[in-house]
Design a protein around this motif. Sequence first.
Motif, PDB file in Angstrom:
ATOM      1  N   ASP A 105       0.874  -1.168   0.000  1.00 33.64           N
ATOM      2  CA  ASP A 105       0.000   0.000   0.000  1.00 33.64           C
ATOM      3  C   ASP A 105       0.911   1.217   0.000  1.00 33.64           C
ATOM      4  OD1 ASP A 105      -1.516   2.272   0.858  1.00 33.64           O
ATOM      5  OD2 ASP A 105      -3.067   0.916   1.599  1.00 33.64           O
ATOM      6  N   GLN A 106       1.112   1.791  -1.164  1.00 30.24           N
ATOM      7  CA  GLN A 106       2.082   2.880  -1.295  1.00 30.24           C
ATOM      8  C   GLN A 106       1.710   4.082  -0.437  1.00 30.24           C
ATOM      9  OE1 GLN A 106       5.054   2.299  -2.912  1.00 30.24           O
ATOM     10  NE2 GLN A 106       5.568   4.126  -1.737  1.00 30.24           N
ATOM     11  N   GLN A 107       0.412   4.368  -0.281  1.00 30.24           N
ATOM     12  CA  GLN A 107       0.007   5.487   0.573  1.00 30.24           C
ATOM     13  C   GLN A 107       0.424   5.243   2.021  1.00 30.24           C
ATOM     14  OE1 GLN A 107      -4.226   5.631  -0.327  1.00 30.24           O
ATOM     15  NE2 GLN A 107      -3.924   7.576  -1.401  1.00 30.24           N
ATOM     16  N   LEU A 108       0.276   4.012   2.480  1.00 38.59           N
ATOM     17  CA  LEU A 108       0.670   3.665   3.848  1.00 38.59           C
ATOM     18  C   LEU A 108       2.186   3.787   4.014  1.00 38.59           C
ATOM     19  CD1 LEU A 108      -0.157   2.575   6.630  1.00 38.59           C
ATOM     20  CD2 LEU A 108      -0.008   0.272   5.684  1.00 38.59           C
ATOM     21  N   ASP A 110       4.221   5.682   2.180  1.00 36.56           N
ATOM     22  CA  ASP A 110       4.553   7.108   2.109  1.00 36.56           C
ATOM     23  C   ASP A 110       4.231   7.808   3.424  1.00 36.56           C
ATOM     24  OD1 ASP A 110       5.313   6.697  -0.526  1.00 36.56           O
ATOM     25  OD2 ASP A 110       3.462   7.547  -1.374  1.00 36.56           O
ATOM     26  N   ARG A 111       3.111   7.449   4.033  1.00 38.16           N
ATOM     27  CA  ARG A 111       2.700   8.064   5.307  1.00 38.16           C
ATOM     28  C   ARG A 111       3.721   7.761   6.412  1.00 38.16           C
ATOM     29  NH1 ARG A 111       1.534  11.847   8.101  1.00 38.16           N
ATOM     30  NH2 ARG A 111       0.060  11.628   9.793  1.00 38.16           N
ATOM     31  N   GLN A 112       4.236   6.537   6.427  1.00 41.55           N
ATOM     32  CA  GLN A 112       5.240   6.180   7.432  1.00 41.55           C
ATOM     33  C   GLN A 112       6.504   7.028   7.262  1.00 41.55           C
ATOM     34  OE1 GLN A 112       5.899   1.921   7.475  1.00 41.55           O
ATOM     35  NE2 GLN A 112       3.702   1.527   7.498  1.00 41.55           N
ATOM     36  N   TYR A 113       6.928   7.216   6.025  1.00 45.54           N
ATOM     37  CA  TYR A 113       8.104   8.051   5.776  1.00 45.54           C
ATOM     38  C   TYR A 113       7.845   9.503   6.184  1.00 45.54           C
ATOM     39  CZ  TYR A 113      10.875   4.442   3.515  1.00 45.54           C
ATOM     40  OH  TYR A 113      11.624   3.315   3.277  1.00 45.54           O
ATOM     41  N   GLN A 114       6.631   9.986   5.939  1.00 47.17           N
ATOM     42  CA  GLN A 114       6.288  11.357   6.308  1.00 47.17           C
ATOM     43  C   GLN A 114       6.271  11.525   7.831  1.00 47.17           C
ATOM     44  OE1 GLN A 114       5.967  14.090   4.189  1.00 47.17           O
ATOM     45  NE2 GLN A 114       6.145  15.101   6.174  1.00 47.17           N
TER      46      GLN A 114
END
Length: 141
Positions: A105-108, A110-114
């Motif tokens: 889940d790329q959004q998940l 990306d959110r972790q990196y953010q």
Amino acid sequence: MSLENQELRKAGLKVTLPRVKIYQILEKAGEGDHFSAEDIYKLLMEIGEDVGLATVYRVLTQFETAGLVTRHHFEGGHSVFELASAEEHDHIVCIKCGRVREFVDQQLIDRQYQIAKDLGFTITDRTLYLYGVCSEGCSAK
């Protein structure tokens, strides 16, 4: 020279029959399959390979050290292995039967990196395990 032999040599490992056979099992695994050392041992026995369980553990540890496999430690104390992959993915584990599924889940991700960035961190490695009960004929233990 076979792909298995090339991968073993590239990792600095001598090509031996147990290493080749174990690598082949991991390589032929279906998408998202994860095997314990015991699973690999049973598969080797089924195909008539005389490789001891201690050898399977030793080879998997060598593969892990060489970066060929990733070991996952799930709750309940069991470890499973998969070939190392550059693709980031996460896992969901059935708490009844131990079944493991991968998901991306790329959004998940990306959110972790953010979140890490917002907290002043740079992620060097990440692992996310979700736990639940599978709905696919779970044979509860």
